[in-house]
Design a protein around this motif. Structure first.
Motif, mmCIF file in Angstrom:
data_model
loop_
_atom_site.group_PDB
_atom_site.id
_atom_site.type_symbol
_atom_site.label_atom_id
_atom_site.label_comp_id
_atom_site.label_asym_id
_atom_site.label_seq_id
_atom_site.Cartn_x
_atom_site.Cartn_y
_atom_site.Cartn_z
ATOM 1 N N ASN A 1 26.356 26.465 50.243
ATOM 2 C CA ASN A 1 26.160 27.537 49.265
ATOM 3 C C ASN A 1 27.312 27.674 48.274
ATOM 4 O OD1 ASN A 1 28.187 28.900 50.823
ATOM 5 N ND2 ASN A 1 26.571 29.603 52.204
ATOM 6 N N TYR A 2 28.260 26.736 48.268
ATOM 7 C CA TYR A 2 29.408 26.836 47.366
ATOM 8 C C TYR A 2 29.016 26.261 46.000
ATOM 9 C CZ TYR A 2 34.247 26.940 45.814
ATOM 10 O OH TYR A 2 35.409 27.212 45.133
ATOM 11 N N CYS B 1 31.049 43.202 48.712
ATOM 12 C CA CYS B 1 32.229 42.346 48.603
ATOM 13 C C CYS B 1 33.152 42.558 49.798
ATOM 14 C CB CYS B 1 32.993 42.654 47.313
ATOM 15 S SG CYS B 1 34.536 41.727 47.151
ATOM 16 N N PRO B 2 33.389 41.541 50.631
ATOM 17 C CA PRO B 2 34.211 41.729 51.832
ATOM 18 C C PRO B 2 35.679 41.985 51.536
ATOM 19 C CG PRO B 2 33.653 39.428 51.560
ATOM 20 C CD PRO B 2 32.849 40.173 50.545
ATOM 21 N N SER B 3 36.164 41.539 50.377
ATOM 22 C CA SER B 3 37.567 41.776 50.034
ATOM 23 C C SER B 3 37.756 43.063 49.244
ATOM 24 C CB SER B 3 38.127 40.598 49.230
ATOM 25 O OG SER B 3 37.468 40.477 47.982
ATOM 26 N N LYS B 4 36.651 43.758 48.948
ATOM 27 C CA LYS B 4 36.684 45.031 48.213
ATOM 28 C C LYS B 4 37.414 44.878 46.874
ATOM 29 C CE LYS B 4 34.815 46.686 51.904
ATOM 30 N NZ LYS B 4 33.327 46.793 51.941
ATOM 31 N N THR B 5 37.224 43.745 46.238
ATOM 32 C CA THR B 5 37.932 43.490 44.991
ATOM 33 C C THR B 5 37.112 43.845 43.762
ATOM 34 O OG1 THR B 5 39.432 41.867 43.976
ATOM 35 C CG2 THR B 5 37.208 41.102 44.509
ATOM 36 N N GLN C 1 36.457 34.013 47.948
ATOM 37 C CA GLN C 1 35.558 32.967 47.453
ATOM 38 C C GLN C 1 34.349 32.786 48.354
ATOM 39 O OE1 GLN C 1 35.471 30.303 44.638
ATOM 40 N NE2 GLN C 1 36.219 32.269 43.876
ATOM 41 N N CYS C 2 33.866 33.885 48.937
ATOM 42 C CA CYS C 2 32.657 33.806 49.751
ATOM 43 C C CYS C 2 31.407 33.711 48.892
ATOM 44 C CB CYS C 2 32.574 35.013 50.680
ATOM 45 S SG CYS C 2 32.188 36.579 49.842
ATOM 46 N N LEU C 3 31.519 34.134 47.626
ATOM 47 C CA LEU C 3 30.435 34.094 46.634
ATOM 48 C C LEU C 3 29.253 34.994 46.993
ATOM 49 C CD1 LEU C 3 30.327 30.318 45.618
ATOM 50 C CD2 LEU C 3 31.841 32.141 44.815
#
Length: 241
Positions: free
Chosen positions: A107-108, A190-194, A210-212
């Protein structure tokens, strides 16, 4: 307890399947403020995707917080084809009795387009069979090391892995096209909460795994990473289950 990290759902699905088959609980590590204290856990599992043949930063950080447990510890990484030395890297941080890699749809899309539909469905079919076997081995507390490391694993997991962390995780290429409706889904998942919304549009901070997830889950396909993702497909496992 099974702890997982997932962007487009591959590792989440693996973790939840294993939890169901081993009578365990799957927990998203990005929802935890810190690693919980483990007491009398029968199993301790870590499930995550491989990024550039290495362990993603949030998984490394979480594993360092985990205190050793008397339960059967195992790790499962998902990858498009090869895992490199990712599981050996994790094992140095948190000792494991068993290590696995499971091939899942790639999936990248920053690097290449998603795979043909037939390939995706075949990978998922084989992954279901792999999970059945893994669950059976875990239930028996059977020590197993079944990881497809691939060729030049050391170079890939060191040079490529470090290069990914240093150069490939920039958020500068992210942008939302005019088709963005400002629904805010990207910011919520977003897992990084960015990601935050500014004037109804997503804005990216500096921290990114970069999990996209933002790109693949956008209902309007409005989020891009530079120009190259515009013509490429999107993938979430929910569309195939």
């Amino acid at each position: 307890m099974i702890f997982y990290f997932s962007g487009t759902g591959n590792s989440k699905w693996i973790a939840e399947q294993l939890a169901e088959k081993t009578d365990d609980t799957a927990v998203d590590i990005t929802t935890l403020n810190m690693a919980p204290e483990l007491k009398d856990e029968k199993y301790v599992g870590l499930v995550f995707p491989v990024y550039a043949w290495a362990v993603p930063e949030p998984v490394r950080n979480f594993a360092r917080q985990l205190a050793p447990n008397v339960g059967f510890a195992y790790g499962v990484c998902t990858c498009g084809a090869e895992a490199g030395l990712a599981m050996k890297q994790l094992n140095k941080i948190y000792p494991l009795q068993s290590s696995y890699s499971v091939v899942m749809p790639s999936n990248y899309i920053v690097g290449e387009d998603i795979e043909p539909q037939q390939t995706i469905r075949q990978k998922l079919k084989e992954a279901k069979q792999a999970v059945e076997q893994i669950a059976d081995e875990i239930t028996r507390h059977e020590p197993v090391n079944r990881v497809a490391e691939g060729g030049m694993a050391f170079l890939k997991s060191t040079l490529a892995g470090k290069g990914f962390d240093r150069f490939a995780r920039t958020t500068k290429p992210f942008f939302a096209e005019d088709s963005c409706t400002g629904c805010g889904l990207c910011a919520r998942i977003c897992p990084s909460k960015t990601i935050r919304l500014a004037e109804g549009k997503p804005v990216w901070g500096e921290t990114c795994y970069q999990c996209l997830a933002c790109i693949h889950h956008c209902p309007q396909r409005a989020i891009q990473y530079g120009e190259k993702t515009k013509e490429r497909g999107r993938y979430t496992i929910e569309n195939y289950l």
